[in-house]
Design a protein around this motif. Structure first.
Motif, PDB file in Angstrom:
ATOM      1  N   VAL A   1       0.823  -1.212   0.000  1.00  0.00           N
ATOM      2  CA  VAL A   1       0.000   0.000   0.000  1.00  0.00           C
ATOM      3  C   VAL A   1       0.854   1.258   0.000  1.00  0.00           C
ATOM      4  N   GLN A   2       1.958   1.234   0.725  1.00  0.00           N
ATOM      5  CA  GLN A   2       2.855   2.390   0.824  1.00  0.00           C
ATOM      6  C   GLN A   2       4.281   1.961   0.496  1.00  0.00           C
ATOM      7  N   PRO A   3       4.586   1.720  -0.784  1.00  0.00           N
ATOM      8  CA  PRO A   3       5.920   1.263  -1.154  1.00  0.00           C
ATOM      9  C   PRO A   3       6.978   2.344  -0.925  1.00  0.00           C
ATOM     10  N   SER A   4       7.991   2.040  -0.160  1.00  0.00           N
ATOM     11  CA  SER A   4       9.116   2.947   0.066  1.00  0.00           C
ATOM     12  C   SER A   4      10.369   2.111   0.245  1.00  0.00           C
ATOM     13  N   LEU A   5      11.494   2.666  -0.104  1.00  0.00           N
ATOM     14  CA  LEU A   5      12.748   1.934   0.032  1.00  0.00           C
ATOM     15  C   LEU A   5      13.031   1.607   1.497  1.00  0.00           C
ATOM     16  N   ARG A   6      12.741   2.554   2.362  1.00  0.00           N
ATOM     17  CA  ARG A   6      12.954   2.330   3.784  1.00  0.00           C
ATOM     18  C   ARG A   6      12.064   1.203   4.281  1.00  0.00           C
ATOM     19  N   GLY A   7      10.784   1.243   3.919  1.00  0.00           N
ATOM     20  CA  GLY A   7       9.879   0.181   4.313  1.00  0.00           C
ATOM     21  C   GLY A   7      10.272  -1.155   3.717  1.00  0.00           C
ATOM     22  N   PHE A   8      10.799  -1.121   2.492  1.00  0.00           N
ATOM     23  CA  PHE A   8      11.248  -2.336   1.814  1.00  0.00           C
ATOM     24  C   PHE A   8      12.372  -3.004   2.590  1.00  0.00           C
ATOM     25  N   LYS A   9      13.358  -2.223   3.044  1.00  0.00           N
ATOM     26  CA  LYS A   9      14.486  -2.794   3.780  1.00  0.00           C
ATOM     27  C   LYS A   9      14.047  -3.363   5.122  1.00  0.00           C
ATOM     28  N   PHE A  10      13.151  -2.667   5.808  1.00  0.00           N
ATOM     29  CA  PHE A  10      12.644  -3.192   7.075  1.00  0.00           C
ATOM     30  C   PHE A  10      11.806  -4.447   6.848  1.00  0.00           C
ATOM     31  N   ALA A  11      11.050  -4.473   5.754  1.00  0.00           N
ATOM     32  CA  ALA A  11      10.229  -5.646   5.453  1.00  0.00           C
ATOM     33  C   ALA A  11      11.092  -6.862   5.127  1.00  0.00           C
ATOM     34  N   LEU A  12      12.243  -6.642   4.477  1.00  0.00           N
ATOM     35  CA  LEU A  12      13.165  -7.751   4.215  1.00  0.00           C
ATOM     36  C   LEU A  12      13.569  -8.433   5.519  1.00  0.00           C
ATOM     37  N   VAL A  13      13.817  -7.615   6.534  1.00  0.00           N
ATOM     38  CA  VAL A  13      14.200  -8.159   7.843  1.00  0.00           C
ATOM     39  C   VAL A  13      13.027  -8.881   8.492  1.00  0.00           C
ATOM     40  N   SER A  14      11.878  -8.195   8.547  1.00  0.00           N
ATOM     41  CA  SER A  14      10.714  -8.741   9.241  1.00  0.00           C
ATOM     42  C   SER A  14      10.245 -10.058   8.626  1.00  0.00           C
TER      43      SER A  14
END
Length: 492
Positions: free
Chosen positions: A304-317
């Motif tokens: 819903v809210q694609p961002s590079l920062r969110g992407f990197k945190f999502a990789l971890v989670s």
């Protein structure tokens, strides 16, 4: 020029540490009949060089799959073949069919260690350096510090150069994919991630964040215009990339179809013998459901809210969810969580350092088995010292430093102790270090009770699991309460 000089020194230091770790023993040395992962990698070279490609993944008289059968995707096999070709030129005995089984010699050890070293140098290290230099709103000193800390992360060094594997190839390719996406080179990023996935199937841990981030970008661009074009290009790129990797097997449909329990289940077994309560089939379904539910919030937010920062945190989670709740997981799979955490060391140095220390500690039983106690005891404190010197991590424990400001504001008036949060976090960190240090010493120096031979490995697993569960909560809180999407370019 100064930053390049510092970066050169950092790389040379990282390479020196890798080479020093590789001078010791290796997985399964002198331990027939299966030896260890070192022999597995050597055996795959033997198989790929001497047998036709259609036999690489099948049980035949020349390829006994019960003896280190090749169980990774094609790029691993192609890599093994290239290494075998060079080995054959140096000494044919190293890859001779059948007669080379369990081969051990100092020249061969040097050759095998060099192949890991070169893979690191060609794939992983350049990706780390370019990623760190691509960081925006970051000083040159911090970029060099980030690269040094990432390159000195002991977990990957000890497993690849001590235990002996090539994780740096698949993880390096995944880093190249992240780097490409950070520059809006979405198609190149897709190719790089497909290559990572076709090197080791465990890269599936990272597949959902890649999918959700790129799908979110398509949605933002509009699926009736540019978004649809991008989606079509991405789909075509993935199909072509997989086709290229599997092309040599394409003439045989059967070839294409061929192909310690996760910490949470291991830890629960201390209280409940799960296999005595539910069947393996039920546990498999349960683990799938829990894994899916645990990673769903982060994936929805990223789409819903694609961002590079969110992407990197999502990789971890997402990777951590897979590691904790999947049905069967090897302890080395924590590296799939750790490398994405490395990418965040500039943003959340305190939590990233803490996680990376715990992830290395979680590998302790395997490291002791491979006689890697000394490298572990040297590289882990050294890594902590570098992080302390580079980022002053003990001073980065405020809610804002930990990216928890939005969350803390939502709790304002409800949780009185949040004002003393930095002090509490530092105390927990020091307690955690003390506990890990104590268990490390006990595991290495004290014989376990006869009635409880697995006491210390189990204690390491349980302590690590509790840490990882708390980290999972932390990363998801950061993702779900983040509304700024800092560092994200406008998607047009």
């Amino acid at each position: 020029m100064e930053k390049w000089s510092l970066m050169t020194i950092s790389v040379l230091l990282a390479l020196t540490v890798r080479w020093a770790v590789s001078l010791g023993s290796y997985s399964g040395a002198g331990k027939p009949p299966m030896y260890g992962d070192y022999e597995a990698q050597r055996h795959w070279q033997e198989i790929t060089y001497n047998l036709p490609i259609r036999q690489w993944y099948f049980n035949t008289s020349d390829n006994n799959l019960l003896y280190w059968g090749l169980d990774y995707p094609p790029l691993t096999a192609y890599h093994s073949f290239v290494c075998a070709y060079i080995a054959k030129l140096i000494n044919p005995d190293w890859v001779a069919l059948h007669t080379s089984r369990g081969y051990e010699s100092q020249p061969h050890k040097l050759f095998m260690r060099t192949t890991v070293f070169v893979a690191d140098l060609l794939v992983y290290i350049p990706a780390v350096i370019l990623y760190c230099f691509s960081l925006k709103e970051t000083s040159a000193k911090k970029k060099v510090s980030s690269a040094l800390c990432i390159l000195l992360y002991p977990g990957l060094i000890l497993i690849d150069h001590g235990h002996f594997q090539y994780n740096s190839v698949s993880l390096g390719l995944a880093l190249w994919a992240v780097l490409c996406l950070s520059q809006d080179w979405d198609l190149l990023g897709s190719v790089a991630f497909c290559l990572a996935l076709n090197y080791k199937q465990m890269e599936l841990y990272h597949s959902l964040p890649f999918f959700c981030y790129l799908l979110g970008k398509c949605f933002k661009k509009g699926l009736k215009g540019k978004g649809l074009v991008l989606l079509a290009k991405l789909a075509g790129t993935v199909l072509v990339s997989f086709a290229a990797c599997w092309l040599p097997f394409g003439t045989d449909v059967e070839q294409i179809m061929q192909d310690k329990v996760a910490n949470i289940w291991c830890s629960l077994s201390v209280l409940i013998k799960i296999k005595n309560v539910i069947s393996p089939r039920t546990q498999l379904k349960l683990s799938f459901a829990i894994t899916f539910l645990s990673l769903l919030p982060a994936c929805i937010k990223l789409t819903v809210q694609p961002s590079l920062r969110g992407f990197k945190f999502a990789l971890v989670s997402c990777a951590l969810s897979f590691f904790l709740f999947s049905f069967q997981v090897h302890e080395k799979s924590i590296l799939l969580v750790s490398v994405p955490v490395c990418l965040l060391i500039n943003e959340i140095p305190f939590m990233a350092t803490w996680f990376l220390l715990v992830s290395t500690f979680s590998l302790l039983p395997l490291l002791l088995k491979d006689e890697l106690l000394l490298p572990y005891a040297v590289t882990t404190p050294a890594f902590l010292a570098v992080c302390l010197a580079s980022f002053s991590i003990l001073e980065k424990t405020s809610a804002e430093d930990l990216q928890l400001k939005a969350f803390s504001l939502s709790l304002k008036g409800y949780v009185s102790w949040f004002k003393s949060f930095p002090r509490i976090v530092r105390s927990l960190f020091l307690l955690s270090l003390s506990l890990m240090g104590l268990l490390s010493v006990l595991s290495a120096a004290v014989p376990p009770p006869q009635r409880l031979p697995d006491l210390f490995p189990l204690a390491v697993a349980v302590v690590s699991c509790l840490h990882f569960l708390l980290f999972l909560v932390y990363f998801n809180v950061v993702i779900l309460w983040d509304s700024k999407n800092r560092g994200q370019k406008k998607i047009s």
